[in-house]
Design an enzyme around this catalytic site. Structure first.
Site, PDB file in Angstrom:
ATOM      1  CG  HIS A   1      -1.858   1.154   1.268  1.00  0.00           C
ATOM      2  ND1 HIS A   1      -2.412   1.609   2.439  1.00  0.00           N
ATOM      3  CD2 HIS A   1      -2.314   1.996   0.303  1.00  0.00           C
ATOM      4  CE1 HIS A   1      -3.171   2.664   2.185  1.00  0.00           C
ATOM      5  NE2 HIS A   1      -3.128   2.916   0.904  1.00  0.00           N
TER       6      HIS A   1
ATOM      7  CG  HIS B   1      -0.062   6.337  -0.527  1.00  0.00           C
ATOM      8  ND1 HIS B   1      -0.813   7.439  -0.211  1.00  0.00           N
ATOM      9  CD2 HIS B   1      -0.905   5.281  -0.450  1.00  0.00           C
ATOM     10  CE1 HIS B   1      -2.052   7.084   0.054  1.00  0.00           C
ATOM     11  NE2 HIS B   1      -2.135   5.765  -0.084  1.00  0.00           N
TER      12      HIS B   1
ATOM     13  CG  HIS C   1      -4.384   3.658  -3.931  1.00  0.00           C
ATOM     14  ND1 HIS C   1      -5.599   4.270  -3.691  1.00  0.00           N
ATOM     15  CD2 HIS C   1      -3.682   3.755  -2.767  1.00  0.00           C
ATOM     16  CE1 HIS C   1      -5.632   4.713  -2.446  1.00  0.00           C
ATOM     17  NE2 HIS C   1      -4.479   4.419  -1.875  1.00  0.00           N
TER      18      HIS C   1
ATOM     19  CG  ASN D   1      -6.959   2.634   0.328  1.00  0.00           C
ATOM     20  OD1 ASN D   1      -6.263   2.850   1.315  1.00  0.00           O
ATOM     21  ND2 ASN D   1      -8.108   3.263   0.127  1.00  0.00           N
TER      22      ASN D   1
ATOM     23  CB  ILE E   1      -8.264   8.305   0.790  1.00  0.00           C
ATOM     24  CG1 ILE E   1      -8.538   8.285   2.283  1.00  0.00           C
ATOM     25  CG2 ILE E   1      -8.488   6.929   0.187  1.00  0.00           C
ATOM     26  CD1 ILE E   1      -8.518   9.638   2.955  1.00  0.00           C
TER      27      ILE E   1
END
Length: 869
Positions: A525, A530, A716, A720, A869
């Site tokens: 993740h 990110h 993602h 997520n 997010i």
């Protein structure tokens, strides 16, 4: 624009200058424009004075002015730059009423125009007010001979004294650098210089600077050695992708570390246009406050508990999702008295969920015990929240790539006697030959850190290997789990259903889940989506003009990412942050992710390459996508390949409009600067790796953009938004193990015999860490109400190129077809991994295109355009 130059090279535009006599005779008229903007939130009490000052400024003619810039005619008196029109002013600023909360409003503007201006291609804007506003779009109506010209701006415009340059916005046309109209070239180049900044100084909220920094702001050494953390990036020991620079001063203790803000401060510099909009921030704030309440209720009750930081039974855990806890009236009064109104509204919002109670996670909605089955344990490796690690077992026993001099012989101690009793008559040799053995292997990733973690944190963990058999029904059957420690003989456990052995087997699966939870959060993740995407965002804004076709292609997939990453550095991945408090590596978490980043390869982030690397697929030109999956019922891979193919086709169709030949790619100066900077600075610790594409061909460009979009959107989403559905019930995905496997004859073993539920819960994550962890993943798993999903665009006219718009429309229709296919797969009872014993359909890669704007919150489905997010 269409295909600008089918020969792959660009021709300079003629200036078409006119003489003064000709200009005098040209027809003069007026162009009406519509400006859509959002004033700064009028409910912000700290900003009330500024709002009043703006009204005063308007009265004294200090207004917001705009000047059109010609895209076709140069002005010899302006250094051969574009002709610039007379200043016009936004009308009715004072008289037009704003909404109670910050909302968009339309204003008029009227420009004087004559033929000597040619075609407007940009405009200057000067904000002479006291406060900033958000400029969304500008539309010019009935431009003689050209119809409507649109400008998609999406930017905060601060007062003029905040800039040492003019703010320029371009029409929604697309140009390669060499095909840019001559009058606009200077403005295109200067805007990129402005966005790069000077590389020094502390950045302020009105700065628009994109620059690079190491991850040197996670620790706070001035508070003591226990708060110090190594700098990530810039070294062979701890390489890391770069993050956005803030320019804060160094700490007193360590000149290489950047000073941190006050813990709860969210005033972290990212370029203002990268920050959450008011809707997203309102959602984020509201859910954060709600989650805090969910932590408070059980913690208050725990004060009166005999075991205050423990769940004594699974029934205790279920209470988190049941009942109601209301704030006392006097508490509400205090909150109202000392808190901004919008915060109170978010705290006490009525959105259909019980306040101060966790929503019921999907994994226990239909059946409260199905998560404990071996079938579900195996299914979640291909259809759960971390379906990107399992790989085919190619040799037995499993081996290690760790240096035997440093770590000793780390070859697995599993034997055929451990596996074959549960292999339905197959031998290990047969199963290997028939590609039926798979492994979830966290051994090599974690072993280097086990000693530090087990000796200096509260965690007691193993490095695990789990071997599974692919059965005829398509499901994965766990055969054995190996628990390893440094310099100690590993232990192998095999399935049992009842008695003490059954509880021991459940504990063995829990140790695997702890490994997988930590690896998922830190690597699958955080690191692999990110962190690795942020350098692409920075390089794109520094080197690709908003006029560039690749900027227009990629920009929607960067929305909110720098902001959420900055918040993560502030409260999540920092020293003693939420991640360190809730996940087993504790203070070694980010350091460990840097070591694992050493193995990151950009080209392997492509889904087909990833599946081939993990051995779960083989090349087969006769199959869709050119791959044959060895686990045919692999929901993540099956849905993912459809999404990957749709993205790839869209990128191919789009790039082919602007890059008809390889030569066009090589000759694109901005593109080449972008790619060079991305490799040498953004991912600078890997600049010498041979696997980077050279960016010399159309294929390399298409593959690169496809990977970027895939990682930022679908990958993602897959890792997520399933967090709360699966890990919201933490016994299914514990993040910490607090004691080792109990040994026969010990008190812990006796507890396993007498009270297996209590023994299990005392081994995994304790109550407070559970509450913090579940609160975090609830926030991370929610779709905001303004989510923009893959295949959707906020602006129908994001480009003026019809070919690009048609290609994008085809992309959206393809995604809608994929939605139908996913629903059909989930309804196919022969595909056991689609639903599983817990009866949770696999929808994490359901694009949600047809449901755009209708569903938000914990939907468990939908692919947002970006890591928002």
């Amino acid at each position: 624009m269409g295909v600008m130059n089918m020969m792959g090279s660009c021709v300079k535009n003629n200036n078409n200058n006119t003489s003064p006599d000709e200009t005098e005779s040209m027809k003069k008229t007026k162009i009406k424009g519509t400006v859509v903007l959002m004033k700064k939130n009028v409910l912000d009490l700290h900003d009330f004075g500024s709002s009043f000052l703006d009204w005063v400024y308007e009265m004294f003619n200090k207004r917001v002015s705009m000047q059109l810039i010609s895209s076709t005619h140069c002005d010899p008196s302006n250094g051969l730059n574009a002709k610039i029109g007379k200043a016009a002013f936004i009308e009715d600023w004072v008289t037009k009423k704003s909404a109670v909360a910050a909302r968009e409003a339309s204003f008029s503007v009227t420009f004087e125009w004559d033929e000597s201006m040619g075609v407007p291609g940009a405009f200057l804007i000067k904000n002479h007010h006291h406060r900033q506003f958000y400029l969304k779009t500008v539309e010019l109506d009935h431009v003689p001979g050209h119809g409507t010209i649109r400008f998609v701006c999406n930017s905060w415009v601060y007062p003029t004294h905040r800039y040492n340059y003019n703010r320029v916005f371009f029409a929604n046309q697309t140009y390669l650098p060499c095909s840019t109209p001559e009058p606009l070239r200077h403005y295109r180049e200067q805007e990129l210089i402005n966005l790069r900044g000077t590389g020094s100084g502390m950045l302020k909220e009105w700065d628009r600077v994109y620059d690079y920094a190491y991850y040197n702001d996670l620790g706070f050494p001035d508070k003591g050695p226990e708060y110090a953390r190594p700098v990530l990036g810039g070294s062979q020991e701890y390489p890391y992708p770069r993050r956005g620079r803030t320019g804060r001063k160094a700490t007193k203790t360590d000149p290489n570390s950047e000073e941190r803000l006050f813990l709860l401060s969210l005033n972290i510099y990212v370029p203002r246009d990268e920050q959450f909009n008011h809707i997203k921030f309102s959602d984020f704030l509201g859910y954060a406050v709600k989650s805090l309440g969910q932590v408070i209720r059980p913690e208050v009750k725990a004060i009166f508990d005999k075991t205050p930081n423990e769940f004594d039974s699974f029934a205790d855990v279920f209470k988190l999702y049941e009942g109601r806890f209301d704030l006392p009236k006097h508490t509400v009064k205090k909150i109202r008295k000392g808190t901004r109104l919008e915060l109170v509204r978010e705290l006490l919002r009525n959105d259909g969920e019980k306040p101060f109670t966790f929503p019921m996670p999907d994994v226990i909605k239909e059946d409260k015990s199905a998560w404990r089955t071996d079938e579900e344990f195996g299914r979640e490796m291909v259809a759960g929240v971390n379906p990107v690690v399992i790989r085919r077992l190619e040799e037995f026993p499993p081996t290690s790539k760790l240096d035997p001099i440093e770590y000793g012989n780390q070859t697995s101690s599993m034997t055929t006697e451990h596996l074959e009793p549960n292999m339905n008559g197959l031998t290990v040799e047969q199963a290997l030959k028939e590609n039926k053995l798979f492994i979830l292997d966290h051994h090599d990733a974690l072993m280097p850190y086990l000693k530090q973690i087990n000796e200096s944190t509260e965690s007691k963990i193993y490095a695990t290997r789990t071997v599974l058999l692919l059965q005829k029904n398509g499901m994965l059957k766990p055969l054995a789990i190996e628990l390893s420690l440094p310099n100690v003989d590993s232990e192998v456990y095999t399935p049992h259903e009842d008695g003490v052995e059954g509880t021991i087997w459940q504990l063995a699966k829990a140790y695997v889940a702890v490994n997988d939870s930590g690896y998922h959060q830190l690597i699958s993740h955080w690191l692999n989506t990110h962190a690795v995407i942020e350098p692409f965002i920075i390089a794109t804004n520094r080197q690709l003009s908003v006029l560039h076709p690749i900027y227009k292609l990629l920009q929607p997939h960067f929305r909110d990412t720098m902001n959420i990453n900055a918040m993560a550095r502030q409260i999540l991945i920092n020293a003693s942050g939420i991640l360190e408090r809730t996940v087993f590596p504790a203070k070694y978490a980010m350091e460990m992710s840097a070591v694992i980043y050493k193995n990151w390869v950009f080209t392997e982030q492509a889904l087909p390459a990833d599946l081939l690397k993990r051995g779960v697929a083989i090349k087969d030109p006769s199959q869709p996508h050119g791959l044959k999956l060895l686990i045919q019922d692999y929901p993540f891979a099956i849905d993912g390949l459809d999404i990957w193919s749709a993205i790839q086709t869209w990128v191919h169709d789009y790039c082919s409009i602007y890059y008809p030949f390889d030569e066009t790619v090589r000759d694109d100066t901005e593109l080449q600067s972008w790619w060079t900077e991305l490799r040498t600075e953004g991912h600078g610790d890997k600049k010498d790796e041979p696997w980077w594409p050279q960016m010399k061909t159309r294929t390399e460009l298409i593959d690169t953009c496809t990977i970027i979009i895939w990682v930022a959107s679908a990958l993602h989403a897959a890792v997520n938004f399933g967090q709360y559905p699966y890990a919201g019930y933490l016994p299914n995905r514990p993040t910490v193990s607090r004691r080792f496997m109990p040994k026969s004859g010990t008190q812990e073993y006796a507890e396993v015999e007498s009270n297996p539920e209590k023994a299990f819960l005392k081994t995994i994550t304790p109550q407070l860490q559970t509450l913090l962890g579940v609160s975090l993943i609830e926030i991370l798993s929610r779709h905001s109400t303004d989510e923009v999903y893959l295949g959707q665009s906020v602006y129908p006219y994001w480009t003026s190129d019809d070919e690009a718009l048609k290609a994008f429309e085809r992309f959206g229709k393809t995604l809608m077809d994929i939605e139908v296919m996913i629903m059909e797969r989930n309804n196919n009872k022969d595909l056991k991994n689609r639903i599983g014993p817990v009866k949770v359909p696999y929808t994490l890669l359901y694009p949600n295109t047809s449901d755009y704007s209708h569903e938000s919150g914990l939907t468990g489905k939908g692919i947002p355009n970006s890591i928002s997010i």
